[in-house]
Design a protein around this motif. Structure first.
Motif, PDB file in Angstrom:
ATOM      1  N   GLY A  54       8.080 -21.865 -19.011  1.00  0.00           N
ATOM      2  CA  GLY A  54       9.502 -21.687 -18.753  1.00  0.00           C
ATOM      3  C   GLY A  54       9.784 -20.875 -17.506  1.00  0.00           C
ATOM      4  N   ARG A  55       8.745 -20.507 -16.795  1.00  0.00           N
ATOM      5  CA  ARG A  55       8.923 -19.720 -15.574  1.00  0.00           C
ATOM      6  C   ARG A  55       9.167 -20.615 -14.371  1.00  0.00           C
ATOM      7  N   GLY A  56      10.133 -21.501 -14.461  1.00  0.00           N
ATOM      8  CA  GLY A  56      10.434 -22.366 -13.323  1.00  0.00           C
ATOM      9  C   GLY A  56       9.826 -23.750 -13.511  1.00  0.00           C
ATOM     10  N   GLY A  57       9.174 -23.968 -14.632  1.00  0.00           N
ATOM     11  CA  GLY A  57       8.733 -25.300 -14.968  1.00  0.00           C
ATOM     12  C   GLY A  57       7.393 -25.723 -14.419  1.00  0.00           C
ATOM     13  N   ARG A  58       6.919 -25.044 -13.375  1.00  0.00           N
ATOM     14  CA  ARG A  58       5.607 -25.399 -12.837  1.00  0.00           C
ATOM     15  C   ARG A  58       4.965 -24.127 -12.290  1.00  0.00           C
ATOM     16  N   MET A  59       3.694 -24.177 -12.181  1.00  0.00           N
ATOM     17  CA  MET A  59       2.953 -23.077 -11.575  1.00  0.00           C
ATOM     18  C   MET A  59       3.557 -22.793 -10.208  1.00  0.00           C
ATOM     19  N   LYS A  60       3.896 -21.569  -9.979  1.00  0.00           N
ATOM     20  CA  LYS A  60       4.436 -21.222  -8.658  1.00  0.00           C
ATOM     21  C   LYS A  60       3.420 -21.555  -7.575  1.00  0.00           C
ATOM     22  N   ILE A  61       3.917 -22.075  -6.472  1.00  0.00           N
ATOM     23  CA  ILE A  61       3.018 -22.392  -5.356  1.00  0.00           C
ATOM     24  C   ILE A  61       2.445 -21.101  -4.769  1.00  0.00           C
ATOM     25  N   GLU A  62       3.298 -20.135  -4.611  1.00  0.00           N
ATOM     26  CA  GLU A  62       2.839 -18.874  -4.038  1.00  0.00           C
ATOM     27  C   GLU A  62       2.175 -18.027  -5.102  1.00  0.00           C
ATOM     28  N   GLN A  63       1.140 -17.354  -4.719  1.00  0.00           N
ATOM     29  CA  GLN A  63       0.481 -16.461  -5.671  1.00  0.00           C
ATOM     30  C   GLN A  63       0.255 -15.106  -5.031  1.00  0.00           C
ATOM     31  N   ASP A  64       0.381 -14.080  -5.849  1.00  0.00           N
ATOM     32  CA  ASP A  64       0.108 -12.732  -5.357  1.00  0.00           C
ATOM     33  C   ASP A  64      -1.377 -12.578  -5.054  1.00  0.00           C
ATOM     34  N   GLN A  65      -1.648 -11.899  -3.978  1.00  0.00           N
ATOM     35  CA  GLN A  65      -3.022 -11.614  -3.574  1.00  0.00           C
ATOM     36  C   GLN A  65      -3.112 -10.130  -3.238  1.00  0.00           C
ATOM     37  N   VAL A  66      -4.111  -9.464  -3.765  1.00  0.00           N
ATOM     38  CA  VAL A  66      -4.265  -8.050  -3.447  1.00  0.00           C
ATOM     39  C   VAL A  66      -5.082  -7.889  -2.170  1.00  0.00           C
ATOM     40  N   HIS A  67      -4.795  -6.852  -1.446  1.00  0.00           N
ATOM     41  CA  HIS A  67      -5.602  -6.485  -0.298  1.00  0.00           C
ATOM     42  C   HIS A  67      -6.058  -5.046  -0.504  1.00  0.00           C
ATOM     43  N   ILE A  68      -7.372  -4.829  -0.398  1.00  0.00           N
ATOM     44  CA  ILE A  68      -7.929  -3.471  -0.531  1.00  0.00           C
ATOM     45  C   ILE A  68      -8.156  -2.928   0.876  1.00  0.00           C
ATOM     46  N   SER A  69      -7.569  -1.778   1.163  1.00  0.00           N
ATOM     47  CA  SER A  69      -7.766  -1.237   2.518  1.00  0.00           C
ATOM     48  C   SER A  69      -8.435   0.132   2.524  1.00  0.00           C
ATOM     49  N   ALA A  70      -8.831   0.604   1.372  1.00  0.00           N
ATOM     50  CA  ALA A  70      -9.518   1.903   1.324  1.00  0.00           C
ATOM     51  C   ALA A  70     -10.281   2.015   0.020  1.00  0.00           C
ATOM     52  N   GLY A  71     -11.371   2.784   0.040  1.00  0.00           N
ATOM     53  CA  GLY A  71     -12.070   3.128  -1.184  1.00  0.00           C
ATOM     54  C   GLY A  71     -13.211   2.204  -1.559  1.00  0.00           C
ATOM     55  N   VAL A  72     -13.370   1.100  -0.836  1.00  0.00           N
ATOM     56  CA  VAL A  72     -14.458   0.158  -1.121  1.00  0.00           C
ATOM     57  C   VAL A  72     -15.156  -0.181   0.194  1.00  0.00           C
ATOM     58  N   ARG A  73     -16.480  -0.224   0.161  1.00  0.00           N
ATOM     59  CA  ARG A  73     -17.248  -0.626   1.340  1.00  0.00           C
ATOM     60  C   ARG A  73     -18.381  -1.530   0.893  1.00  0.00           C
ATOM     61  N   TRP A  74     -18.509  -2.641   1.544  1.00  0.00           N
ATOM     62  CA  TRP A  74     -19.580  -3.586   1.256  1.00  0.00           C
ATOM     63  C   TRP A  74     -19.639  -3.933  -0.237  1.00  0.00           C
ATOM     64  N   GLY A  75     -18.458  -4.033  -0.820  1.00  0.00           N
ATOM     65  CA  GLY A  75     -18.382  -4.505  -2.201  1.00  0.00           C
ATOM     66  C   GLY A  75     -18.562  -3.456  -3.272  1.00  0.00           C
ATOM     67  N   LEU A  76     -18.703  -2.188  -2.867  1.00  0.00           N
ATOM     68  CA  LEU A  76     -18.899  -1.113  -3.846  1.00  0.00           C
ATOM     69  C   LEU A  76     -17.879   0.002  -3.615  1.00  0.00           C
ATOM     70  N   THR A  77     -17.367   0.554  -4.700  1.00  0.00           N
ATOM     71  CA  THR A  77     -16.454   1.695  -4.536  1.00  0.00           C
ATOM     72  C   THR A  77     -17.211   2.871  -3.920  1.00  0.00           C
ATOM     73  N   LEU A  78     -16.449   3.683  -3.184  1.00  0.00           N
ATOM     74  CA  LEU A  78     -17.036   4.822  -2.464  1.00  0.00           C
ATOM     75  C   LEU A  78     -16.880   6.139  -3.229  1.00  0.00           C
ATOM     76  N   GLY A  79     -16.082   6.121  -4.286  1.00  0.00           N
ATOM     77  CA  GLY A  79     -15.729   7.380  -4.954  1.00  0.00           C
ATOM     78  C   GLY A  79     -14.429   7.936  -4.386  1.00  0.00           C
ATOM     79  N   SER A  80     -14.022   7.432  -3.249  1.00  0.00           N
ATOM     80  CA  SER A  80     -12.762   7.863  -2.624  1.00  0.00           C
ATOM     81  C   SER A  80     -11.615   6.990  -3.137  1.00  0.00           C
ATOM     82  N   PRO A  81     -10.374   7.406  -2.894  1.00  0.00           N
ATOM     83  CA  PRO A  81      -9.245   6.666  -3.471  1.00  0.00           C
ATOM     84  C   PRO A  81      -9.141   5.240  -2.939  1.00  0.00           C
ATOM     85  N   LEU A  82      -8.652   4.362  -3.796  1.00  0.00           N
ATOM     86  CA  LEU A  82      -8.413   2.969  -3.412  1.00  0.00           C
ATOM     87  C   LEU A  82      -6.965   2.795  -2.975  1.00  0.00           C
ATOM     88  N   THR A  83      -6.774   1.996  -1.947  1.00  0.00           N
ATOM     89  CA  THR A  83      -5.428   1.509  -1.632  1.00  0.00           C
ATOM     90  C   THR A  83      -5.385   0.020  -1.931  1.00  0.00           C
TER      91      THR A  83
END
Lengths: 271, 271, 271, 271
Positions: C48-77
């Motif tokens: 019922g959310r508009g009748g069909r899967m929305k074309i647009e989808q939310d995508q997260v972007h990580i810009s801090a706290g992760v390096r080479w696929g692993l958390t650093l212990g520092s805060p995530l953005t």
């Protein structure tokens, strides 16, 4: 497992009692009132504090959180009764003000105290309503809390010591002895100074100031031995150990500065 | 009405960006990116920082909490992009490590930094994983947060100024000018010093130290003008203003001490 | 080691982006944007959310706290851009209001929303200044934060699942299948219902309500599998797990109740 | 001005006393022990609680934070002594375990209690070490804290009332009387029910359950009258009033759910 340690203290200087509630301790820690009373007694010492060891001594009473000598994991209640309370029951009555002639209000704010700012902030006309809580007597409750914390740290081999490095411009020399010897000497000294020569000069300075109706400032050093690497954290401003330590020290009455390591000397070192 | 102000910062020194989220601001406060950029620019100044004003300057971007120049009461997002990011995208990639020759790990911990303790605490073998966050670059986000706080304080007529009182053993003399003049001089000085004679000596000291491959420490004073009576409170240890201020200062990188008022000089004053 | 997990979110519904900063994660946790995007996509589904899967989808972007696929212990953005932002740049401009004809203010408060209370609390005349933040769009940032939390819990073998147990008066029957089957069915269902018969009736009820210009309420159940014994604590009111869970649920938009275990049925059970 | 209200409670069920410390109250609030004792007495009432009003009643003692009937702005200490303490001094001794035959340990965990989880979490072999704190006796301290909070709210014309709406499947009918009449009736009712017919049926249900060796659940409603618009905030998840209220309720022993407004009925309403 315990949680994050936190505590609140309450109590007026001439009220019935000082109280602290501590939450977050682990279970199974051996703890007695005697563990805390040693620190309370030490807090009451000090050269020039009335000329002789006070007859009365603060004693903590634990009424929650410990059973059969071991912490339960539940919060602790620590109470230190004010021994002078019976003489202050009217002046500091929780209930209705005393009938007849009420104790006189304190109306002259002392410089360098919370008197004026506190009276303005909380709307008090009787400054006693401020000074009863802003008094350094409050640190008695914190010393009791710290006694519990030291018991916990002791389980990890961490010990805390302190000694006085300066009073009224008299500084100690370089102490080339082990920390345990510094502790031993400081404990044995009337001014908590681990340098004999400086100690004598400090006492003289205090006597001079006293004779002139003055007081003196000083500097003390606190040392934590056996700490693991990695306490605190660099990742967020409010988790930095230096900041947390500075806050703890500067929340003590009359303390006007805190240094870590070289401290301000790092700023004075000629290039 | 706002709430209790609180904020978190995030961001690595050579990562994509530094971010701060601030919660608790009131609505209706006039705020522009320019209000913050002035402080960011000032942060990047300083004698001896590469010999010339850096061409690149930090710029804040507000992406939440402000509409049409006024705060909404909702949290602010402040972002400062790292302009060098494009050269570091592989080294600091959030995703999979770069294919082929991976950037070399940093394995030699620097004394006086978080390198060793951080690597041990968080289990990092590449110290870059520590230094990217323990770097003083993080203070850029806090300067941006402070810029917002100063706008809020400004509404109450409270202003903050700072000036350098000592570098490498060179101290300023007594400043017998109004605080606004101290601010003006400090802003105009390459070493943020409001005493001309001392300023010249400080610059000489820096030059000497630089020539010898060394650096110098210093002392600065922060002054808040127009504060109302009764900030903080004496009633509970963690609400004392002195402690909160000392914590804020000692959470700044390389700061090793904080004083309020007379500070340590109170301990050195002869009786 | 990490610290106590905490996070702040920011962002307006039609602003540039939603942001979350998370502090307190341990280092070395494998984390990718894809780990989070799965949950963001799931949040956007629903019958019922508009009748069909929305074309647009939310995508997260990580810009801090992760390096080479692993958390650093520092805060995530974490940042989720609002894809419609380009159409709203004037209406939601951080800078000066758009020149010429300003977008019309929202002045009619909707019942059951924060519109009126928010406008009164923060002094807004344009209710857009309230609804942009009070919108359930904010939960997008929390879903992203929860995605990170689920990755961390996954390391301890803890998994979370949810399913819909009631919509518009249609209840599921007893589910006599393993939880993993409940999860599988709920994921495959347009209304996240693990009972086929009830699912059909729920869809009918939604269609009827929709045709009548109405909406329906519902109930969902969240299950955590693999939890260790002893999360939370009975020793202090604010450490009780039930209370913390209820708070988390009742802080979600439009959620009007939370139950643990039997919940309110315990009150209705005849003796 | 006060600060953010916060409190910690401590105390074992059969220990010496329950204690609460409250920080953040304003100064000048009229407060007596009697203000609190009324609520403590009400907490001890209830049909089926031993067949008659208990002879012993909890009494609060204030030992800090109040002088001459007015709060000082400093923290309050509230103490409620456990009147049975003298019979439990050995079993619950803070000091060394009693010599000779030690009181028997509790080793059978009760279902639906914290016994097992608590013993595992804190490593207790004697479940008494858990149940003494996990007991609902702890709410006595919270009722005392709430008594103080109600005095403060009273200054703003905010009053709180509650009544029982369901016991063991017996529900009240629609109450078409003013809230003050609901309060009056609930206060006068043995089961705190404002509907006479339902009250009789509830008492019957309790009697039946009791005869069968069982207990019953129930539902109560709490109403706050005179609240200003805009308490809490929609801007950050942990400032939402619904969440904070749900947390407070679900931190009470044996409470398994919390609803705001329509609550779960919103999910059951047919379209």
């Amino acid at each position: 497992m315990g949680g994050r340690l936190r505590f609140l203290t309450a109590g007026e200087s001439h009220g019935e009692a000082l109280t602290a509630v501590i939450d977050g301790l682990p279970a199974g820690l051996a703890l007695t009132e005697a563990d805390i009373n040693g620190d309370l007694a030490r807090r009451q010492r000090g050269y020039g504090r009335g000329g002789r060891m006070k007859i009365e001594q603060d004693q903590v009473h634990i009424s929650a959180g410990v059973r059969w000598g071991l912490t339960l994991g539940s919060p602790l209640t620590l109470t230190i009764r004010n021994r002078d309370w019976e003489n202050w029951q009217q002046t500091m009555s929780v209930g209705a003000p005393p009938a007849g002639a009420a104790p006189k209000a304190v109306t002259r704010p002392r410089p360098g105290h919370a008197d004026l700012a506190g009276a303005m902030k909380y709307g008090h006309r009787d400054i006693r309503n401020v000074l009863e809580r802003s008094s350094a007597r409050e640190t008695t409750a914190r010393v009791a809390v710290a006694g519990v914390a030291k018991r916990l740290l002791g389980e990890f081999g961490i010990t805390i010591l302190s000694h006085v490095s300066e009073i009224g411009g008299v500084r100690i020399g370089v102490l080339e002895v082990p920390w345990e010897e510094v502790r031993r000497r400081a404990e044995a000294s009337e001014v908590r100074c681990a340098d004999r020569a400086a100690e004598a000069a400090m006492i003289e300075a205090i006597d001079r100031a006293k004779a002139a109706g003055d007081t003196l400032g000083g500097v003390f050093e606190v040392v934590a031995l056996g700490c693991p690497v990695g306490l605190g954290s660099y990742v967020q401003w409010d988790r930095k150990l230096d900041g947390q330590l500075a806050r703890a020290f500067c929340s003590i009455h009359a303390i006007k500065g805190a240094e870590i390591g070289l401290g301000f000397r790092a700023g004075s070192r000629a290039g």
